[in-house]
Enzyme design. Structure first.
Site, mmCIF file in Angstrom:
data_model
loop_
_atom_site.group_PDB
_atom_site.id
_atom_site.type_symbol
_atom_site.label_atom_id
_atom_site.label_comp_id
_atom_site.label_asym_id
_atom_site.label_seq_id
_atom_site.Cartn_x
_atom_site.Cartn_y
_atom_site.Cartn_z
ATOM 1 N N TYR A 57 0.776 -1.303 0.010
ATOM 2 C CA TYR A 57 0.065 0.234 0.312
ATOM 3 C C TYR A 57 1.074 1.543 -0.011
ATOM 4 C CZ TYR A 57 -3.781 -3.251 0.769
ATOM 5 O OH TYR A 57 -4.817 -4.362 -0.031
ATOM 6 N N GLN A 92 -16.513 1.214 -3.523
ATOM 7 C CA GLN A 92 -15.631 0.078 -4.000
ATOM 8 C C GLN A 92 -14.369 0.737 -4.165
ATOM 9 O OE1 GLN A 92 -17.044 -4.034 -5.668
ATOM 10 N NE2 GLN A 92 -17.547 -2.714 -6.943
ATOM 11 N N ASP A 95 -8.777 4.703 -3.540
ATOM 12 C CA ASP A 95 -8.701 6.173 -4.541
ATOM 13 C C ASP A 95 -9.709 7.628 -3.954
ATOM 14 O OD1 ASP A 95 -10.051 5.073 -8.074
ATOM 15 O OD2 ASP A 95 -10.480 6.902 -6.475
ATOM 16 N N HIS A 110 -14.955 -0.023 1.202
ATOM 17 C CA HIS A 110 -13.788 -0.675 1.311
ATOM 18 C C HIS A 110 -12.617 -0.009 1.114
ATOM 19 C CE1 HIS A 110 -15.145 -4.297 -2.198
ATOM 20 N NE2 HIS A 110 -15.640 -3.698 -1.312
ATOM 21 N N CYS A 118 -5.809 1.907 13.536
ATOM 22 C CA CYS A 118 -5.500 1.519 14.886
ATOM 23 C C CYS A 118 -6.083 0.481 15.228
ATOM 24 C CB CYS A 118 -5.038 2.350 15.683
ATOM 25 S SG CYS A 118 -4.723 1.326 17.592
ATOM 26 N N CYS A 137 0.624 4.388 17.530
ATOM 27 C CA CYS A 137 -1.116 4.615 17.071
ATOM 28 C C CYS A 137 -1.005 6.365 17.596
ATOM 29 C CB CYS A 137 -2.455 4.301 18.144
ATOM 30 S SG CYS A 137 -3.481 5.098 17.702
ATOM 31 N N SER A 179 -16.879 -5.400 -12.295
ATOM 32 C CA SER A 179 -17.083 -6.617 -12.809
ATOM 33 C C SER A 179 -18.029 -7.592 -11.322
ATOM 34 C CB SER A 179 -15.290 -7.433 -12.420
ATOM 35 O OG SER A 179 -15.432 -7.731 -10.615
ATOM 36 N N LEU A 204 -17.537 -1.758 -19.617
ATOM 37 C CA LEU A 204 -16.780 -2.045 -21.044
ATOM 38 C C LEU A 204 -17.278 -3.005 -22.067
ATOM 39 C CD1 LEU A 204 -12.925 -1.534 -20.827
ATOM 40 C CD2 LEU A 204 -14.372 0.297 -21.630
ATOM 41 N N ALA A 221 -16.431 4.498 -19.274
ATOM 42 C CA ALA A 221 -17.093 5.439 -18.210
ATOM 43 C C ALA A 221 -17.049 6.492 -18.398
ATOM 44 C CB ALA A 221 -16.577 5.008 -17.237
HETATM 45 N N1 APR Z 1 -14.531 2.233 -18.595
HETATM 46 C C1 APR Z 1 -15.340 1.294 -18.344
HETATM 47 N N2 APR Z 1 -15.446 0.424 -17.628
HETATM 48 C C2 APR Z 1 -14.440 -0.111 -17.174
HETATM 49 C C3 APR Z 1 -13.503 0.523 -17.979
HETATM 50 C C4 APR Z 1 -13.587 2.074 -18.708
HETATM 51 N N3 APR Z 1 -12.777 2.433 -19.027
HETATM 52 N N4 APR Z 1 -12.099 -0.119 -17.826
HETATM 53 C C5 APR Z 1 -11.887 -1.203 -17.173
HETATM 54 N N5 APR Z 1 -13.446 -1.329 -16.882
HETATM 55 C C6 APR Z 1 -14.542 -2.013 -15.981
HETATM 56 C C7 APR Z 1 -14.192 -3.774 -16.512
HETATM 57 O O1 APR Z 1 -14.597 -4.384 -17.802
HETATM 58 C C8 APR Z 1 -14.083 -4.667 -14.859
HETATM 59 O O2 APR Z 1 -15.632 -5.086 -15.506
HETATM 60 O O3 APR Z 1 -14.017 -2.136 -14.812
HETATM 61 C C9 APR Z 1 -14.258 -3.504 -13.811
HETATM 62 C C10 APR Z 1 -13.267 -4.132 -13.258
HETATM 63 O O4 APR Z 1 -13.202 -4.621 -12.484
HETATM 64 P P1 APR Z 1 -11.925 -4.829 -11.219
HETATM 65 O O5 APR Z 1 -11.137 -4.889 -11.732
HETATM 66 O O6 APR Z 1 -12.402 -6.438 -11.178
HETATM 67 O O7 APR Z 1 -12.350 -4.113 -10.348
HETATM 68 P P2 APR Z 1 -13.159 -4.197 -9.264
HETATM 69 O O8 APR Z 1 -14.978 -4.535 -9.566
HETATM 70 O O9 APR Z 1 -13.874 -2.724 -9.134
HETATM 71 O O10 APR Z 1 -12.803 -5.060 -7.445
HETATM 72 C C11 APR Z 1 -14.561 -4.897 -6.468
HETATM 73 O O11 APR Z 1 -12.633 -6.062 -5.781
HETATM 74 O O12 APR Z 1 -10.018 -6.698 -5.014
HETATM 75 C C12 APR Z 1 -11.603 -6.014 -4.780
HETATM 76 O O13 APR Z 1 -11.521 -4.671 -3.048
HETATM 77 C C13 APR Z 1 -11.016 -4.488 -4.442
HETATM 78 O O14 APR Z 1 -12.923 -2.874 -4.538
HETATM 79 C C14 APR Z 1 -12.324 -4.211 -5.374
HETATM 80 C C15 APR Z 1 -13.080 -5.134 -5.620
HETATM 81 ZN ZN ZN Z 2 -4.521 3.204 19.049
#
Ligand code: APR
Ligand code: ZN
Length: 239
Positions: A57, A92, A95, A110, A118, A137, A179, A204, A221
């Site tokens: 991280y 989720q 950032d 998340h 802490c 802490c 996803s 996508l 997006a």
């Molecule tokens: N515009 C729209 N969708 C997009 C773009 C874009 N430019 N780029 C990627 N995607 C889509 C992909 O098609 C996919 O379906 O974003 C999704 C990203 O999926 P993941 O990588 O699985 O991320 P996410 O769904 O946020 O994961 C959920 O899993 O590991 C944990 O805590 C982590 O918060 C995360 C959670």
């Molecule tokens: Zn503490």
């Protein structure tokens, strides 16, 4: 007939930050293809090797600190400012691009990369710098008990009482860039739908829970969300 939505919930995933240059998790060069979840995103991994987890991280923080929001994040601000209804963002993402774009009512279920918790006293504080198991802490003074305030697999999500309230009262549920494979977030659309919301998925491509959505908008997006926001604002004008 133009429809006006009193309560709108927007669920976002890593895909909304992709056009800001941030890696998603499950694409071919995604984070989970470079690191094993078991090594950096579980509480067992943390206790086994806290500084390995902290370093994962620590390396992420500068990139997220410098990242800029994209047109998708800014479209949410435009909707919140012009549509004047109750619009909440459940993200989720760890950032802070929603905040940098001026989005209000953002719920980081998340956690956040710039927060540290802490595990002794529960104190949460902000930093964009590095953290290690030597750090103590600022509230209770204990060391080796600080963890990124990021929800690891198997831990409870944050703000779930608020999320339940939002899902049960929303009339429009929009999912952007996720996803739909990680629960409970992947099940939010089902709850919103059960309580009568219209549901739209912006991605996508087809996702694993795409059959749960009433409408799909395929595309980046950064283009698809501003277009959807303009459509909603036009509908509101006509009503
Ligand atoms: N515009 C729209 N969708 C997009 C773009 C874009 N430019 N780029 C990627 N995607 C889509 C992909 O098609 C996919 O379906 O974003 C999704 C990203 O999926 P993941 O990588 O699985 O991320 P996410 O769904 O946020 O994961 C959920 O899993 O590991 C944990 O805590 C982590 O918060 C995360 C959670
Ligand atoms: Zn503490």
């Amino acid at each position: 007939m133009a429809k006006i939505y009193k309560n709108i919930v927007i669920l976002t995933g890593a895909g909304i930050s992709a056009e800001s240059g941030l890696a998603t998790f499950r694409s071919e060069n995604g984070l989970w293809n470079k690191h094993r979840v078991e090594d950096v995103a579980t509480i067992e991994a943390y206790w086994k090797n806290p500084d390995y987890v902290h370093d994962f991280y620590n390396q992420m923080r500068p990139e997220l600190f410098n990242a800029k929001p994209n047109a998708a994040h800014l479209a949410i601000t435009k909707l919140q400012e012009k549509y004047n209804s109750n619009i909440n963002v459940i993200t989720q993402n760890v950032d802070t691009l929603h905040e940098k774009a001026g989005n209000k009512n953002v719920w980081h279920i998340h956690g956040q990369i710039n927060q540290i918790v802490c595990m002794n006293c529960g104190h949460v504080f902000e930093t964009w710098g590095d953290v290690s198991s030597e750090d103590s802490c600022p509230h209770c003074g204990i060391s080796a008990m600080l963890k990124p305030n990021i929800v690891f697999f198997g831990e409870n999500l944050l703000y779930m009482d608020k999320v339940d309230e939002l899902l049960q009262t929303c009339n429009l549920f929009i999912s952007v860039g996720t996803s739909g494979v990680v629960y409970p977030a992947a099940g939010f659309v089902q709850v919103a739908k059960f309580y009568g919301a219209d549901t739209i998925e912006v991605n996508l491509e087809e996702t694993s829970n795409n059959y749960l959505f009433g409408r799909h908008i395929y595309g980046k997006a950064g283009k698809a969300l501003p277009d959807l926001v303009n459509e909603l604002l036009e509908q509101k004008e006509e009503a």
